[in-house]
Structure formats: C-alpha cells, structure tokens
Write a protein that holds these residues in place. Sequence first.
Motif, PDB file in Angstrom:
ATOM      1  N   ALA A   1       0.815  -1.213   0.000  1.00 35.93           N
ATOM      2  CA  ALA A   1       0.000   0.000   0.000  1.00 35.93           C
ATOM      3  C   ALA A   1       0.844   1.256   0.000  1.00 35.93           C
ATOM      4  CB  ALA A   1      -0.926  -0.004   1.216  1.00 35.93           C
ATOM      5  N   ALA A   2       2.104   1.135   0.385  1.00 37.78           N
ATOM      6  CA  ALA A   2       2.999   2.291   0.483  1.00 37.78           C
ATOM      7  C   ALA A   2       3.605   2.693  -0.856  1.00 37.78           C
ATOM      8  CB  ALA A   2       4.121   1.982   1.474  1.00 37.78           C
ATOM      9  N   LEU A   3       3.372   1.923  -1.908  1.00 38.97           N
ATOM     10  CA  LEU A   3       4.146   2.125  -3.134  1.00 38.97           C
ATOM     11  C   LEU A   3       3.580   3.161  -4.101  1.00 38.97           C
ATOM     12  CD1 LEU A   3       5.223  -1.527  -4.022  1.00 38.97           C
ATOM     13  CD2 LEU A   3       6.441   0.209  -2.687  1.00 38.97           C
ATOM     14  N   GLY A   4       2.317   3.090  -4.426  1.00 35.68           N
ATOM     15  CA  GLY A   4       1.749   3.791  -5.568  1.00 35.68           C
ATOM     16  C   GLY A   4       2.280   5.172  -5.885  1.00 35.68           C
ATOM     17  N   ILE A   5       1.855   6.183  -5.127  1.00 34.43           N
ATOM     18  CA  ILE A   5       2.263   7.560  -5.426  1.00 34.43           C
ATOM     19  C   ILE A   5       3.752   7.788  -5.173  1.00 34.43           C
ATOM     20  CG2 ILE A   5       2.009   9.960  -4.656  1.00 34.43           C
ATOM     21  CD1 ILE A   5      -1.006   9.464  -4.517  1.00 34.43           C
ATOM     22  N   PRO A   6       4.311   7.384  -4.020  1.00 34.77           N
ATOM     23  CA  PRO A   6       5.743   7.654  -3.811  1.00 34.77           C
ATOM     24  C   PRO A   6       6.644   6.957  -4.831  1.00 34.77           C
ATOM     25  CG  PRO A   6       4.672   7.149  -1.731  1.00 34.77           C
ATOM     26  CD  PRO A   6       3.686   6.818  -2.802  1.00 34.77           C
ATOM     27  N   ALA A   7       6.430   5.672  -5.033  1.00 38.39           N
ATOM     28  CA  ALA A   7       7.273   4.942  -5.979  1.00 38.39           C
ATOM     29  C   ALA A   7       7.070   5.458  -7.400  1.00 38.39           C
ATOM     30  CB  ALA A   7       6.968   3.443  -5.909  1.00 38.39           C
ATOM     31  N   GLY A   8       5.814   5.682  -7.776  1.00 43.13           N
ATOM     32  CA  GLY A   8       5.542   6.160  -9.138  1.00 43.13           C
ATOM     33  C   GLY A   8       6.152   7.521  -9.402  1.00 43.13           C
ATOM     34  N   THR A   9       6.037   8.425  -8.429  1.00 39.83           N
ATOM     35  CA  THR A   9       6.596   9.767  -8.599  1.00 39.83           C
ATOM     36  C   THR A   9       8.116   9.730  -8.696  1.00 39.83           C
ATOM     37  OG1 THR A   9       4.737  10.720  -7.365  1.00 39.83           O
ATOM     38  CG2 THR A   9       6.719  12.069  -7.592  1.00 39.83           C
ATOM     39  N   ALA A  10       8.752   8.981  -7.788  1.00 40.80           N
ATOM     40  CA  ALA A  10      10.217   8.903  -7.789  1.00 40.80           C
ATOM     41  C   ALA A  10      10.737   8.257  -9.064  1.00 40.80           C
ATOM     42  CB  ALA A  10      10.693   8.120  -6.565  1.00 40.80           C
ATOM     43  N   TYR A  11      10.159   7.142  -9.430  1.00 43.22           N
ATOM     44  CA  TYR A  11      10.614   6.389 -10.606  1.00 43.22           C
ATOM     45  C   TYR A  11      10.462   7.213 -11.878  1.00 43.22           C
ATOM     46  CZ  TYR A  11      11.050   2.174 -13.589  1.00 43.22           C
ATOM     47  OH  TYR A  11      11.440   1.229 -14.518  1.00 43.22           O
ATOM     48  N   GLN A  12       9.280   7.806 -12.049  1.00 48.72           N
ATOM     49  CA  GLN A  12       9.042   8.617 -13.248  1.00 48.72           C
ATOM     50  C   GLN A  12       9.952   9.829 -13.298  1.00 48.72           C
ATOM     51  OE1 GLN A  12       6.659  11.811 -12.923  1.00 48.72           O
ATOM     52  NE2 GLN A  12       8.059  12.342 -14.585  1.00 48.72           N
ATOM     53  N   SER A  13      10.157  10.469 -12.152  1.00 51.55           N
ATOM     54  CA  SER A  13      11.004  11.659 -12.124  1.00 51.55           C
ATOM     55  C   SER A  13      12.433  11.327 -12.536  1.00 51.55           C
ATOM     56  CB  SER A  13      10.998  12.287 -10.723  1.00 51.55           C
ATOM     57  OG  SER A  13       9.706  12.732 -10.374  1.00 51.55           O
ATOM     58  N   LEU A  14      12.967  10.245 -11.998  1.00 50.51           N
ATOM     59  CA  LEU A  14      14.344   9.881 -12.335  1.00 50.51           C
ATOM     60  C   LEU A  14      14.471   9.413 -13.774  1.00 50.51           C
ATOM     61  CD1 LEU A  14      15.718   8.105  -9.131  1.00 50.51           C
ATOM     62  CD2 LEU A  14      15.573  10.536  -9.688  1.00 50.51           C
ATOM     63  N   ARG A  15      13.467   8.694 -14.264  1.00 47.17           N
ATOM     64  CA  ARG A  15      13.499   8.304 -15.686  1.00 47.17           C
ATOM     65  C   ARG A  15      13.430   9.547 -16.577  1.00 47.17           C
ATOM     66  NH1 ARG A  15      15.996   3.603 -15.937  1.00 47.17           N
ATOM     67  NH2 ARG A  15      14.734   1.798 -15.377  1.00 47.17           N
ATOM     68  N   SER A  16      12.589  10.502 -16.206  1.00 49.22           N
ATOM     69  CA  SER A  16      12.462  11.722 -17.005  1.00 49.22           C
ATOM     70  C   SER A  16      13.754  12.533 -17.002  1.00 49.22           C
ATOM     71  CB  SER A  16      11.322  12.591 -16.462  1.00 49.22           C
ATOM     72  OG  SER A  16      10.079  11.935 -16.576  1.00 49.22           O
ATOM     73  N   LEU A  17      14.488  12.487 -15.895  1.00 48.59           N
ATOM     74  CA  LEU A  17      15.765  13.195 -15.779  1.00 48.59           C
ATOM     75  C   LEU A  17      16.932  12.372 -16.319  1.00 48.59           C
ATOM     76  CD1 LEU A  17      15.260  14.686 -12.204  1.00 48.59           C
ATOM     77  CD2 LEU A  17      15.374  15.992 -14.346  1.00 48.59           C
ATOM     78  N   ASP A  18      16.631  11.160 -16.787  1.00 48.56           N
ATOM     79  CA  ASP A  18      17.646  10.279 -17.376  1.00 48.56           C
ATOM     80  C   ASP A  18      18.792   9.994 -16.405  1.00 48.56           C
ATOM     81  OD1 ASP A  18      18.767   8.649 -19.337  1.00 48.56           O
ATOM     82  OD2 ASP A  18      19.886  10.298 -20.263  1.00 48.56           O
ATOM     83  N   VAL A  19      18.444   9.699 -15.153  1.00 50.60           N
ATOM     84  CA  VAL A  19      19.460   9.360 -14.158  1.00 50.60           C
ATOM     85  C   VAL A  19      20.068   8.006 -14.516  1.00 50.60           C
ATOM     86  CG1 VAL A  19      19.851   8.791 -11.722  1.00 50.60           C
ATOM     87  CG2 VAL A  19      18.372  10.721 -12.359  1.00 50.60           C
TER      88      VAL A  19
END
Length: 313
Positions: A120-138
């Motif tokens: 239950a802890a994953l959705g928004i935090p994991a999605g936001t972090a993952y997408q942000s780093l992918r968008s920044l090409d980390v």
Amino acid sequence: MAAAIVYTAFGGPEVLTLTALDMPQPTSGHVVVRVEAAGVNPIDAKLRSGARDPAPITVRRRVGRDGAGVVTAVGEDVDGFRPGDEVVFFATPGAYASEVLVAVGRLHHRPPQVSASEGAALGIPAGTAYQSLRSLDVREGDTLLIHGGSGSVGQAAIQYAVLWGATVIATASPRRFDRIEELGATPVAYGEGLADRVRAAAPHGVTVALDAAGTDEALQVSRDLVADRGRVATIVRGADAAARGIRAFSGGSPEPLTAQQDAWRAEAVPVTLALLAVGRFSVELGPRLPLAEAAEAHRLVEAGAPGKIVLLP
C-alpha cells in the motif's frame, strides 16, 4: 455495507468522516478488492484542505488512491485475477475504504514476501520517484542531489538511483541521517550553507537534482550546482518551476505528464514489488492506524511524521 472515509467540505483533518456505502459490484474490466491496507499520502491532505484542486464540492468526496488487499469478486473481461488473490492497487480513487472497485490495469499480484502495508505504500511515492528519475535520465556515473531524502518519495528515489549506478547526496535533518546512509546515499543537513556542504560531499560536481522538499533553498542550490537546467526538477513547486527555468513533475505544475511519463509511473509498482520480494528495496513503515482514525493519519502526515503512514480497514 462497505465503510469509507469521505468529506463534504474543505478543511482540517476533522472534516474526514467514516460512512457506510453500498458494497461495490464488479463491472467489466474491474475487480472488487477487500482492502487490508491503504497508503496515506501528502496529496490526500492537500486535496482535503482545498490547497490542491479547490473546485467546489457538490458530492461527497472519497480519499486515497493506493492500497493492498484481497480480490473478492471479478467482473467480465478480466484475465489473470480471481477471488482470493493478494494484490496491490494504485491510482484508484477512494482507497480509504473496506472495499474498493479497481480497474485491472491498476492492479498487480502481491508477492508473498511483501506485506499489505508495504504494498500500500508504493503507488504515489514509488511512481513519482521512478518517473522523475526516468524523465531526468538518471544513470550510471551521475551524481544526483535529492532534496527531502527522508520522505517516502525521497527514499524511493535514492534506492532507484543507487540501483542504476548513480552516486546520491540527499538532504535531511540530522536525526534522519542513519536512514539516508542505510539506503546508500550521503546525507547533508539542509539550512544555511547547504551549497557548500553539497560541494564538499560531491567534489566532482552534481549532474542532476530532484526537489522533494519545496523550499526556496532547495531550488536555488539545485540551480547553482547543476549546469544543465533540463536536469533539475521539482515535485512540489510545479506552479513556479517554469519561471525558475527548471522542470516540474506534479506539485501543481500546469504541464500534464506525457504518455511516457504516465507509463513510467505505472511501471514503477511491478518493478518495485519485484525488488521488494528479493530484498533489494526497502519501505520504511510509520504509524499504522485503523480506518476510523483517518483524521489522525492526516494530522501525522501534515506534521511530517517519519515513515509511511498506513490505514488498516
């Protein structure tokens, strides 16, 4: 009857009430889930207070989007799920409830190694972090500065970046340094002199920055230290990001996410479930409260309580 948290007016946590609703019925492409845990996110409190999306309330509003539980009924045109399956769901309005109707595209099987609260802890935090780093090409070789590293989004971002081969520096209060170090990042204290402390921790420079704190200090230090403004982003100060010459992912940004960014957010949940199952990802759980104490959960999240707050219907 099902139980759910609702509100009919903007305000403080006290506007949240527990009410009885008709049991959801499975429709085509959907399943009914008996909720075992619902994640509490800061955006839930912002929506309740009217700080985000202050459109007039004409019908009672439900709360929450992330959760985990057990499938109890399956609609037509649903493959891969059956009653009794333990699942995690995301992007599902009304997650603060005893039962919820979930589209199959927002549902994943929960590995036995992952608890309902972790799922239950994953959705928004994991999605936001993952997408942000992918968008920044980390990527491998980067030095990433994360502001607000001890929050749920910050902790997820640290772990993805470390797994992808980046060096990570994360701001936090000193009392949270142990957690930052445990995740593989170098902690630095926010406050006066931050830029100098980051330079000392990253003598070869910072190549990319993600703000999950929302302070003027965080935005200014990121702008000062990262040469490529296209690799500086905020998830909190979306409204004024463009004026500062940086990117924004949510946080009140007027720019909607692209289809690719939406896809990355959806991808984050199964990726992270798999990592959790093999011990390569960690969720810091905080207070776990009964569903009826949703108001107290919002007080805690607004006060910045450490760990992921979860409601247990």
